[in-house]
Design a protein around this motif. Structure first.
Motif, PDB file in Angstrom:
ATOM      1  N   LEU A 107      81.563  18.794 -14.842  1.00  0.00           N
ATOM      2  CA  LEU A 107      80.626  19.246 -15.873  1.00  0.00           C
ATOM      3  C   LEU A 107      80.509  20.764 -15.763  1.00  0.00           C
ATOM      4  O   LEU A 107      79.849  21.272 -14.865  1.00  0.00           O
ATOM      5  CB  LEU A 107      79.252  18.593 -15.670  1.00  0.00           C
ATOM      6  CG  LEU A 107      79.224  17.068 -15.545  1.00  0.00           C
ATOM      7  CD1 LEU A 107      77.868  16.601 -15.039  1.00  0.00           C
ATOM      8  CD2 LEU A 107      79.547  16.417 -16.881  1.00  0.00           C
ATOM      9  N   GLN A 108      81.141  21.484 -16.672  1.00  0.00           N
ATOM     10  CA  GLN A 108      81.204  22.937 -16.566  1.00  0.00           C
ATOM     11  C   GLN A 108      80.682  23.604 -17.834  1.00  0.00           C
ATOM     12  O   GLN A 108      80.526  22.973 -18.880  1.00  0.00           O
ATOM     13  CB  GLN A 108      82.639  23.377 -16.292  1.00  0.00           C
ATOM     14  CG  GLN A 108      83.159  22.974 -14.927  1.00  0.00           C
ATOM     15  CD  GLN A 108      82.486  23.706 -13.795  1.00  0.00           C
ATOM     16  OE1 GLN A 108      82.309  24.927 -13.853  1.00  0.00           O
ATOM     17  NE2 GLN A 108      82.097  22.993 -12.742  1.00  0.00           N
ATOM     18  N   MET A 109      80.420  24.916 -17.736  1.00  0.00           N
ATOM     19  CA  MET A 109      79.833  25.658 -18.850  1.00  0.00           C
ATOM     20  C   MET A 109      80.564  26.966 -19.093  1.00  0.00           C
ATOM     21  O   MET A 109      80.992  27.634 -18.148  1.00  0.00           O
ATOM     22  CB  MET A 109      78.350  25.930 -18.573  1.00  0.00           C
ATOM     23  CG  MET A 109      77.658  26.757 -19.642  1.00  0.00           C
ATOM     24  SD  MET A 109      75.857  26.866 -19.418  1.00  0.00           S
ATOM     25  CE  MET A 109      75.349  25.279 -20.083  1.00  0.00           C
ATOM     26  N   VAL A 110      80.713  27.300 -20.377  1.00  0.00           N
ATOM     27  CA  VAL A 110      81.144  28.638 -20.798  1.00  0.00           C
ATOM     28  C   VAL A 110      79.911  29.314 -21.388  1.00  0.00           C
ATOM     29  O   VAL A 110      79.322  28.817 -22.348  1.00  0.00           O
ATOM     30  CB  VAL A 110      82.261  28.573 -21.858  1.00  0.00           C
ATOM     31  CG1 VAL A 110      82.659  29.985 -22.278  1.00  0.00           C
ATOM     32  CG2 VAL A 110      83.471  27.816 -21.313  1.00  0.00           C
ATOM     33  N   GLU A 130      86.268  30.032  -7.665  1.00  0.00           N
ATOM     34  CA  GLU A 130      85.026  29.532  -7.062  1.00  0.00           C
ATOM     35  C   GLU A 130      84.782  28.038  -7.282  1.00  0.00           C
ATOM     36  O   GLU A 130      84.420  27.329  -6.335  1.00  0.00           O
ATOM     37  CB  GLU A 130      83.834  30.345  -7.564  1.00  0.00           C
ATOM     38  CG  GLU A 130      82.540  29.982  -6.864  1.00  0.00           C
ATOM     39  CD  GLU A 130      81.408  30.921  -7.220  1.00  0.00           C
ATOM     40  OE1 GLU A 130      80.322  30.770  -6.645  1.00  0.00           O
ATOM     41  OE2 GLU A 130      81.616  31.798  -8.071  1.00  0.00           O
ATOM     42  N   PRO A 131      84.959  27.486  -8.510  1.00  0.00           N
ATOM     43  CA  PRO A 131      84.737  26.042  -8.666  1.00  0.00           C
ATOM     44  C   PRO A 131      85.686  25.193  -7.822  1.00  0.00           C
ATOM     45  O   PRO A 131      85.320  24.095  -7.382  1.00  0.00           O
ATOM     46  CB  PRO A 131      84.981  25.808 -10.164  1.00  0.00           C
ATOM     47  CG  PRO A 131      84.791  27.141 -10.804  1.00  0.00           C
ATOM     48  CD  PRO A 131      85.268  28.135  -9.796  1.00  0.00           C
ATOM     49  N   ALA A 179      88.618  30.198 -18.256  1.00  0.00           N
ATOM     50  CA  ALA A 179      89.470  29.836 -17.126  1.00  0.00           C
ATOM     51  C   ALA A 179      88.627  29.325 -15.958  1.00  0.00           C
ATOM     52  O   ALA A 179      88.990  28.333 -15.302  1.00  0.00           O
ATOM     53  CB  ALA A 179      90.309  31.040 -16.696  1.00  0.00           C
ATOM     54  N   ARG A 180      87.514  29.984 -15.693  1.00  0.00           N
ATOM     55  CA  ARG A 180      86.626  29.529 -14.607  1.00  0.00           C
ATOM     56  C   ARG A 180      86.089  28.134 -14.899  1.00  0.00           C
ATOM     57  O   ARG A 180      86.037  27.272 -14.015  1.00  0.00           O
ATOM     58  CB  ARG A 180      85.461  30.506 -14.436  1.00  0.00           C
ATOM     59  CG  ARG A 180      84.436  30.053 -13.403  1.00  0.00           C
ATOM     60  CD  ARG A 180      83.337  31.088 -13.211  1.00  0.00           C
ATOM     61  NE  ARG A 180      82.620  31.351 -14.457  1.00  0.00           N
ATOM     62  CZ  ARG A 180      81.656  32.275 -14.579  1.00  0.00           C
ATOM     63  NH1 ARG A 180      81.335  33.017 -13.532  1.00  0.00           N
ATOM     64  NH2 ARG A 180      81.058  32.459 -15.728  1.00  0.00           N
ATOM     65  N   ALA A 181      85.679  27.891 -16.150  1.00  0.00           N
ATOM     66  CA  ALA A 181      85.133  26.584 -16.510  1.00  0.00           C
ATOM     67  C   ALA A 181      86.181  25.485 -16.393  1.00  0.00           C
ATOM     68  O   ALA A 181      85.851  24.337 -16.065  1.00  0.00           O
ATOM     69  CB  ALA A 181      84.572  26.627 -17.930  1.00  0.00           C
TER      70      ALA A 181
END
Length: 340
Positions: A107-110, A130-131, A179-181
């Protein structure tokens, strides 16, 4: 096309789902804040909402209606006061500690602000990794090739990982945020006003990138926006919020062909049309959003509704289905209910 990064054994197992089945469901979800006078302000009012596997659900409404709060509550960034959040059969409102951290990998967020959402002191590669380090349990050596692939896929190139956020434009920073999400191979991405801070020409590029990622990676997305034109471009279904409530849910085509709630109808009046004479005239939205700490009696929209009657001022309407896949919270919907 970049393959999704592998998931190590330390990640929490998530059951498979089929396209069209609910991925995440909120029931009677309520979020409360302490108001300036010391009382409670309901930011979310008994939200019932499900997001289906593989779909993009557009969430729209005026600023201050609770859209961002709902997105954060679904990810447990904001704690609900009551209600449940079911993620593929798992009640995540009860999760704590390491189990919650592992579930958040799915469950990720931009975020809206491409400037404030990235740590200016860290290299891009560390931000994107980091994730993978925190939620997927990878080592830095394991995460490095995944980060490089992601940066390539979002159009920045692996060499961008050596630089810091201030060296990039707003649109490029938002690509870093995407990309991080995506780094932890999430099942659900919440895009919270993800293009509103960008120039129009850059908005289209980022929207197309998000749409491509939904298809390529089988993502489900909650796309939060106040811009109905953008939502029409990317969403499969549309949900409308007003003063902390969901007041309408419909497929994109049904919604834009003719919304069922007067508030939704008024929102559409603000969308520019290339041929204004081809669409029906709609009432302009007048008045201010009521104070959430002191909401009106009955229907929350009745103080601004041009069609309000006595019942609207005394009784809260229920969110009810008026056609297959179409629900509305209104005593006098603009679309006639289908009779079985």
């Amino acid at each position: 096309m970049t393959s999704p990064p592998t998931t190590p054994a330390t990640a929490a197992p998530v059951p498979a789902a089929r396209p069209g089945t609910p991925l995440i469901r909120a029931e009677k979800l309520r979020v409360e804040y302490r108001g300036r006078s010391g009382g409670k302000v309901r930011a979310l009012r008994d939200i019932d909402l499900e997001i289906k596997e593989g779909e993009t659900l557009g969430l729209v409404g005026e600023s201050g209606c609770g859209k961002s709060t709902l997105g954060r509550a679904l990810l447990r960034v904001v704690e609900p006061a009551s209600g449940t959040i079911d993620f593929l059969g798992l009640n995540i409102t009860r999760l704590r500690g390491s189990r919650l951290r592992r579930t958040r990998a799915d469950l990720q967020m931009v975020f809206q602000d491409p400037f404030g959402s990235l740590n200016p002191r860290r290299r891009v590669a560390d931000i994107v990794a980091e994730p993978l380090l925190r939620s997927r349990g990878m080592s830095r050596a394991e995460a490095a090739p995944v980060v490089g692939e992601l940066l390539e896929r979002v159009g920045l190139g692996a060499e961008a990982g050596r630089r810091k956020p201030h060296e990039f434009s707003g649109g490029q920073r938002q690509r870093i945020g995407i990309a991080r999400a995506l780094a932890s191979s999430p099942r659900l991405v919440v895009a919270d006003e993800a293009v509103s801070a960008l120039d129009v020409s850059i908005q289209a590029q980022v929207l197309n990138l998000l749409a491509d990622m939904v298809v390529e990676r089988g993502l489900t997305m909650l796309f939060i926006s106040h811009d109905l034109g953008v939502v029409r471009h990317i969403a499969d279904r549309v949900a409308v919020m007003y003063l902390g409530q969901i007041i309408e849910i419909a497929s994109r085509d049904d919604f834009f062909a003719g919304p069922a709630h007067p508030y939704s109808d008024a929102l559409l009046s603000s969308v520019p049309s290339p041929r204004p004479g081809d669409r029906p005239e709609r009432p302009l939205l007048e008045g201010e959003l009521p104070d959430p700490a002191n909401p009106p009696e009955g229907c929350l929209f009745q103080t601004r509704c041009p069609f309000a009657e006595a019942e609207c001022r005394t009784r809260m309407p229920e969110l009810r289905e008026i056609a297959p896949g179409r629900t509305v919270r209104c005593h006098l919907p603009l679309v006639s209910p289908e009779k079985g």
